[in-house]
Design a protein around this motif. Structure first.
Motif, PDB file in Angstrom:
ATOM      1  N   LEU A 242      13.034 -17.551 -29.393  1.00  0.00           N
ATOM      2  CA  LEU A 242      12.490 -18.757 -30.015  1.00  0.00           C
ATOM      3  C   LEU A 242      11.173 -19.206 -29.393  1.00  0.00           C
ATOM      4  O   LEU A 242      10.173 -19.337 -30.088  1.00  0.00           O
ATOM      5  CB  LEU A 242      13.519 -19.888 -29.932  1.00  0.00           C
ATOM      6  N   SER A 243      11.163 -19.400 -28.081  1.00  0.00           N
ATOM      7  CA  SER A 243       9.934 -19.883 -27.444  1.00  0.00           C
ATOM      8  C   SER A 243       8.797 -18.886 -27.608  1.00  0.00           C
ATOM      9  O   SER A 243       7.646 -19.274 -27.858  1.00  0.00           O
ATOM     10  CB  SER A 243      10.181 -20.160 -25.959  1.00  0.00           C
ATOM     11  N   ALA A 244       9.094 -17.593 -27.487  1.00  0.00           N
ATOM     12  CA  ALA A 244       8.044 -16.584 -27.657  1.00  0.00           C
ATOM     13  C   ALA A 244       7.507 -16.579 -29.080  1.00  0.00           C
ATOM     14  O   ALA A 244       6.301 -16.396 -29.296  1.00  0.00           O
ATOM     15  CB  ALA A 244       8.570 -15.207 -27.277  1.00  0.00           C
ATOM     16  N   VAL A 245       8.381 -16.764 -30.055  1.00  0.00           N
ATOM     17  CA  VAL A 245       7.934 -16.844 -31.452  1.00  0.00           C
ATOM     18  C   VAL A 245       6.973 -18.010 -31.629  1.00  0.00           C
ATOM     19  O   VAL A 245       5.914 -17.886 -32.268  1.00  0.00           O
ATOM     20  CB  VAL A 245       9.144 -16.990 -32.398  1.00  0.00           C
ATOM     21  N   PHE A 246       7.330 -19.140 -31.071  1.00  0.00           N
ATOM     22  CA  PHE A 246       6.468 -20.323 -31.143  1.00  0.00           C
ATOM     23  C   PHE A 246       5.115 -20.065 -30.483  1.00  0.00           C
ATOM     24  O   PHE A 246       4.055 -20.327 -31.075  1.00  0.00           O
ATOM     25  CB  PHE A 246       7.161 -21.507 -30.466  1.00  0.00           C
ATOM     26  N   LEU A 247       5.130 -19.507 -29.269  1.00  0.00           N
ATOM     27  CA  LEU A 247       3.896 -19.354 -28.500  1.00  0.00           C
ATOM     28  C   LEU A 247       2.994 -18.261 -29.061  1.00  0.00           C
ATOM     29  O   LEU A 247       1.768 -18.438 -29.111  1.00  0.00           O
ATOM     30  CB  LEU A 247       4.239 -19.079 -27.041  1.00  0.00           C
ATOM     31  N   VAL A 248       3.561 -17.139 -29.473  1.00  0.00           N
ATOM     32  CA  VAL A 248       2.747 -16.077 -30.076  1.00  0.00           C
ATOM     33  C   VAL A 248       2.113 -16.590 -31.366  1.00  0.00           C
ATOM     34  O   VAL A 248       0.909 -16.422 -31.600  1.00  0.00           O
ATOM     35  CB  VAL A 248       3.593 -14.819 -30.344  1.00  0.00           C
ATOM     36  N   SER A 249       2.918 -17.224 -32.214  1.00  0.00           N
ATOM     37  CA  SER A 249       2.398 -17.744 -33.481  1.00  0.00           C
ATOM     38  C   SER A 249       1.295 -18.764 -33.247  1.00  0.00           C
ATOM     39  O   SER A 249       0.268 -18.761 -33.936  1.00  0.00           O
ATOM     40  CB  SER A 249       3.533 -18.387 -34.283  1.00  0.00           C
ATOM     41  N   GLN A 250       1.500 -19.612 -32.290  1.00  0.00           N
ATOM     42  CA  GLN A 250       0.530 -20.674 -31.982  1.00  0.00           C
ATOM     43  C   GLN A 250      -0.830 -20.093 -31.612  1.00  0.00           C
ATOM     44  O   GLN A 250      -1.869 -20.546 -32.106  1.00  0.00           O
ATOM     45  CB  GLN A 250       1.076 -21.524 -30.834  1.00  0.00           C
ATOM     46  N   GLN A 251      -0.826 -19.065 -30.773  1.00  0.00           N
ATOM     47  CA  GLN A 251      -2.086 -18.484 -30.337  1.00  0.00           C
ATOM     48  C   GLN A 251      -2.798 -17.736 -31.467  1.00  0.00           C
ATOM     49  O   GLN A 251      -3.998 -17.884 -31.663  1.00  0.00           O
ATOM     50  CB  GLN A 251      -1.845 -17.543 -29.156  1.00  0.00           C
ATOM     51  N   VAL A 252      -2.049 -16.928 -32.221  1.00  0.00           N
ATOM     52  CA  VAL A 252      -2.681 -16.160 -33.291  1.00  0.00           C
ATOM     53  C   VAL A 252      -3.109 -17.081 -34.430  1.00  0.00           C
ATOM     54  O   VAL A 252      -4.146 -16.854 -35.068  1.00  0.00           O
ATOM     55  CB  VAL A 252      -1.739 -15.057 -33.807  1.00  0.00           C
ATOM     56  N   ALA A 253      -2.343 -18.126 -34.668  1.00  0.00           N
ATOM     57  CA  ALA A 253      -2.675 -19.039 -35.763  1.00  0.00           C
ATOM     58  C   ALA A 253      -4.026 -19.713 -35.558  1.00  0.00           C
ATOM     59  O   ALA A 253      -4.699 -20.061 -36.537  1.00  0.00           O
ATOM     60  CB  ALA A 253      -1.581 -20.093 -35.919  1.00  0.00           C
ATOM     61  N   LYS A 254      -4.442 -19.888 -34.322  1.00  0.00           N
ATOM     62  CA  LYS A 254      -5.751 -20.510 -34.084  1.00  0.00           C
ATOM     63  C   LYS A 254      -6.853 -19.695 -34.752  1.00  0.00           C
ATOM     64  O   LYS A 254      -7.757 -20.255 -35.379  1.00  0.00           O
ATOM     65  CB  LYS A 254      -6.003 -20.641 -32.576  1.00  0.00           C
ATOM     66  N   GLN A 255      -6.759 -18.377 -34.628  1.00  0.00           N
ATOM     67  CA  GLN A 255      -7.740 -17.508 -35.264  1.00  0.00           C
ATOM     68  C   GLN A 255      -7.561 -17.516 -36.780  1.00  0.00           C
ATOM     69  O   GLN A 255      -8.532 -17.588 -37.541  1.00  0.00           O
ATOM     70  CB  GLN A 255      -7.598 -16.079 -34.732  1.00  0.00           C
TER      71      GLN A 255
END
Length: 250
Positions: free
Chosen positions: A115-128
């Protein structure tokens, strides 16, 4: 019509791509035309080779997603070096232990990577993606996004959470050109289900409930992934697509 399912010219990032569902998804994306970025805790040579044989480029990054405090910097670096069109958040683990005895260590490790990794990976890539105004994020949920399971409270909680953040991200990002959806696999023959398949009584009970009459294979999920990663799904947002041989229909 076939062109709407093409991933030519796209780059897909897949976590947990070394085996099982992650490997099958990465190879399927390459077959559909995408170049790949693989993220996992160790080298992923077999997956790399399969992608190279398909004539697509591949980069691998060793990232331990259990170390959640390191994820933002690690994924930010990957984003800075690549243009990412598709993300498949596949990495996950399961720990089986009765709820009354379920250790905090087991609970925390499952929640961290599922869960936390899904949130954090998505958050970083979503910025781009948000800056560009386009992108696809696909999360791997589970039937246990809808049910409680047995002896897997951390896994059930984490997969309910994956369904929840999929919808939460969609509410914020759909209007900005980024589609976020999830796939909820049924009982798939992978390392995570080895214990269930080895238990003859439990395996028989599971098969008895699946209308398709068999355990799923990682390849059974690839069509759904390509659909959600492609322009065919441009108006699909916040959906959890069940691929389960009919389990949820029973």
């Amino acid at each position: 019509m076939a062109n709407v399912f093409s991933l030519e010219g796209k780059t897909a990032l897949v976590t947990g791509a070394g085996q099982g569902i992650g490997q099958a998804m990465a190879v399927a994306f390459a077959e559909a035309g995408a170049d790949l970025i693989l993220v996992g805790p160790s080298a992923m040579e077999e997956t790399e080779q399969k992608i190279v044989e398909l004539g697509k480029s591949v980069k691998s990054y060793v990232v331990d997603l259990l170390k959640v405090e390191e994820i933002p910097a690690s994924i930010s670096k990957i984003v800075s070096e690549n243009t990412i069109d598709i993300v498949l958040n596949n990495a996950g683990i399961i720990r089986r232990e009765p709820a009354v005895d379920h250790s905090l260590e087991n609970w925390q490790s499952v929640v961290d990577i599922n869960l936390s990794a899904v949130f954090l990976v998505s958050q970083q890539v979503a910025k781009q993606m948000l800056e560009r105004g386009s992108g696809k994020i696909i999360n791997i949920a589970s039937l246990l996004a809808f049910q409680g399971g047995i002896t897997v409270p951390g896994y059930a909680a984490s997969k309910h959470g994956v369904a929840g953040i999929t919808k939460a991200f969609a509410n914020e990002w759909a209007s900005k050109g980024v589609q976020i959806n999830a796939i909820a696999p049924g009982y798939i023959s992978t390392a995570n289900t080895a214990a269930l398949r080895a238990d003859e009584e439990r395996s028989a009970a599971i098969l008895d409930r699946i209308p398709a009459g068999r355990w799923g294979q990682p390849s059974d999920l690839t069509g759904a992934a390509i659909f959600l990663a492609s322009s065919a799904a441009d108006y699909v947002n916040g959906h959890v697509l069940v691929v389960d041989g009919g389990w949820m229909a029973r």
